[in-house]
Structures are given as C-alpha cells and as structure tokens.
Design an enzyme around this catalytic site. Structure first.
Site, PDB file in Angstrom:
ATOM      1  CE  LYS A 167      22.095   6.041  -6.968  1.00 53.43           C
ATOM      2  NZ  LYS A 167      22.696   6.339  -5.721  1.00 53.43           N
ATOM      3  CD  GLN A 218      24.867   4.909  -2.955  1.00 54.68           C
ATOM      4  OE1 GLN A 218      24.628   5.211  -4.187  1.00 54.68           O
ATOM      5  NE2 GLN A 218      23.544   4.693  -2.185  1.00 54.68           N
ATOM      6  CG  ASP A 220      22.318  12.051  -4.816  1.00 58.19           C
ATOM      7  OD1 ASP A 220      21.262  11.555  -5.526  1.00 58.19           O
ATOM      8  OD2 ASP A 220      23.292  11.587  -4.327  1.00 58.19           O
TER       9      ASP A 220
END
Ligand code: NAP
Length: 294
Positions: free
Chosen positions: A52, A96, A119
């Site tokens: 990412k 994460q 997200d």
C-alpha cells in the site's frame, strides 16, 4: 473464456491517478496523504501494508506508516487514531487487520473519523453505502465493481451468488450488487458456512464471487457454464520452491473452473491489485473533498 487481468487494470487506474496528482501538484493543490497503522509483526500484514505504501509513492501521494508493538494497549491505539483524525494534512487512515486479540477492531474502526475512513469499514460508510448515499466503499468490493465495469460485464438482471459474509468483502459486495446502479441490479444470494447444498446454489450463479478463504474450495461442480467467476481468496501456502517460501492460492480451483467461465479472475494478479488501487481512489476523493466536504 477471458481472464480478467486485475494487474493490468490496476496499473491503468494507477496511471490515471498519477496524472491527476501531477495536475494537482502543478496547480498547487493538496497532495493526497494516506496513513497506515500496523500493529505487531504479522508477515502477511507487513506485505499488504508495504504494498500500500509503495503504491502511494508510485502515484505521487504522501504516505506515512505508523508501526506499533503488539503490546500497545487499546486506549493507546485509540489515541493514535485520534491524532490522525485531528491532523488536517492526513486525508486517509487505514488500520491493518488483524489486530492483536486484546484490541477490539470494531472499536478502532469506529474511532476513525468516517471522513478519513478510506477502507470504508466505518459503520457510517457501510450504512450510507447501503442507502445509496455517497460513501467510501470498501476497497475490495470497489475493486471488483471496477473490474466488472472495465470489462463491460453485464450485471443487470443476473443472479449473483456471493460466498462469504465478512464485513469487509462478502456483505458489502452483496449490498452493492443489488443496488440500482450501472454495475448492480443483480438478484443476490449471500451464502456462508451454514448454507445448505452450497455447490447447487453456486451452480445457479451467473456471477459467482468467492470470498471464503478456503484455498481451491470452488471446483467445477460449483460453476455454471458461461458464468463470471471472481476469486477474492488469498491464502498463503508454504511452498519451498518459491524464493519467498510461500505461494498464494485463491478460493477457486482455477484449472478446472476456468474452462467453464466466460470471465474469471486469476490469483494472484486478479482482485488483489485492485484492492490497493481502490484505496488510492478513496484517498484521492478524500483529499479533493468529494465524498465529504473538507
Ligand atoms: P472471513 O472474515 O475470513 O470470512 C469468511 C467467510 O466465508 C465467512 O462468512 C464464512 O462463513 C464463509 N465460509 C468459510 N468457510 C465456508 C464454507 N466452507 N462454505 C461456505 N462459506 C464459508 O472473510 P474475508 O476477510 O472476506 O476473507 C476471505 C478471503 O478473501 C481470504 O482468503 C482473504 O485473504 C481474502 N481477501 C482478499 C482480499 C484481496 O485484496 N484480494 C481482500 C480481503 C480478503 P461464516 O460467516 O458462517 O463463518
């Protein structure tokens, strides 16, 4: 049968984003800035986060990786999230998963300012998505929508079967595929581990989306002739013949399923690269104040 090349599509979208960032730079606008929080030393998480951050650099974004020991307390982590919320230079924040057992992931997701939740995991974004309001859509489902659109796959009136009801893939995917939108208007069946006769249900799908995390579970008997098969699964299998020591396996037994499909995503280079690109797209939208005004 056509293979849906997620890597090539992702590269194409990355180029489009990079071009836009150049234009923003030239006009003195706000360079998008993505922040990733990584707790502990989970090998797969390390790889995902590294990819990412690397992708951010490739398109010209700013990125910050905040790493914390697995011993960080929930309260300490929540404080770090709030610091990012309050920093006007930071446009997007991802935490994460998985987090260590002593930290409640739902509490952390809810602590993220939903306007920075690129997200798309915050309950406000999930609720707004379900209502068809502007929202950050979870990265993996958004990537799948983009693949279906860029490959001109007709979805209206089709039967879409989603296998897996996770908050980050299966559930949002099922909501998105039934919406009255260009890529949508499917009749959707959402299946899970308690579904009876799963293979028969899947075999009625025009579009089959497998997100169960069981390597090569979906075999030819699960797939109707001419179906579109999207393989979300990504499981690391030990493979000493590889330099990395592992291989990535999807949820679909590609060799026997592919000949029956009209379209299929491979693993790797299918859905995976699109997930990262969706994050970039959401971060760009955040920097530009498009979904939510700044
Ligand atoms: P998850 O949280 O692991 O949940 C799995 C889901 O599959 C659950 O709903 C479970 O049912 C269902 N399931 C498990 N075994 C099943 C079976 N035998 N028959 C029917 N349903 C079954 O799911 P996830 O986080 O969405 O991950 C799924 C897979 O996608 C994993 O391999 C993950 O690594 C991968 N993934 C890939 C990307 C990407 O970028 N490519 C992104 C995210 C996830 P119950 O609810 O009944 O337990």
């Amino acid at each position: 049968m056509q293979i849906i090349d997620g890597k090539a599509t992702a590269d194409e979208i990355k180029k489009e984003i990079a071009l836009e960032v150049q234009e923003i730079k030239a006009s003195g606008g706000k360079i998008p800035h993505l922040v990733a929080i990584l707790v502990g030393n989970n090998g797969a998480s390390e790889t995902y986060v590294a990819n990412k951050v690397k992708s951010c650099e490739e398109v010209g974004f700013h990125s910050t990786l905040l790493r914390f020991e697995p011993t960080i307390t929930e309260d300490e982590l929540l404080l770090e999230v709030r610091k990012v919320n309050d920093n006007d230079d930071m446009d997007g924040l991802i935490v994460q998963l998985p987090l260590p057992d002593h930290i409640n992931p739902d509490k952390v997701m809810e602590a993220i300012n939903y306007k920075k939740d690129v997200d798309g995991f915050h309950p406000i974004n999930i609720g707004r998505m379900a209502k068809g309001l502007p929202a950050y859509i979870s990265a993996t489902p958004q990537g799948i929508l983009d693949l279906l659109e860029r490959y001109n796959i007709e979805t209206s009136g089709k039967h879409c079967v989603v296998v897996g009801r996770s908050q980050i893939v299966g559930l949002p995917m099922s909501i998105l595929m039934q919406r009255n939108t260009k890529i949508g208007n499917c009749t959707v069946t959402l299946t899970h581990s308690k579904t009876k006769d799963l293979s028969a249900v899947c075999a009625t799908a025009d579009i089959l989306i497998a997100a169960l995390g069981r390597p090569e579970f979906i075999t030819a008997e699960y797939v109707k002739e001419g179906a579109v098969v999207i393989d979300v699964g990504l499981t690391r299998i030990i493979d000493t013949s590889k330099k990395s020591g592992f291989a990535l396996k999807g949820d679909v037994k590609f060799d026997e399923v592919a000949p029956k499909c009209s379209f299929i995503t491979p693993v790797p280079k299918g859905v995976g690269p699109m997930t990262i690109v969706s994050l970039m797209k959401n971060t760009l939208l955040s920097a530009k104040g498009i979904i939510y005004a700044k």
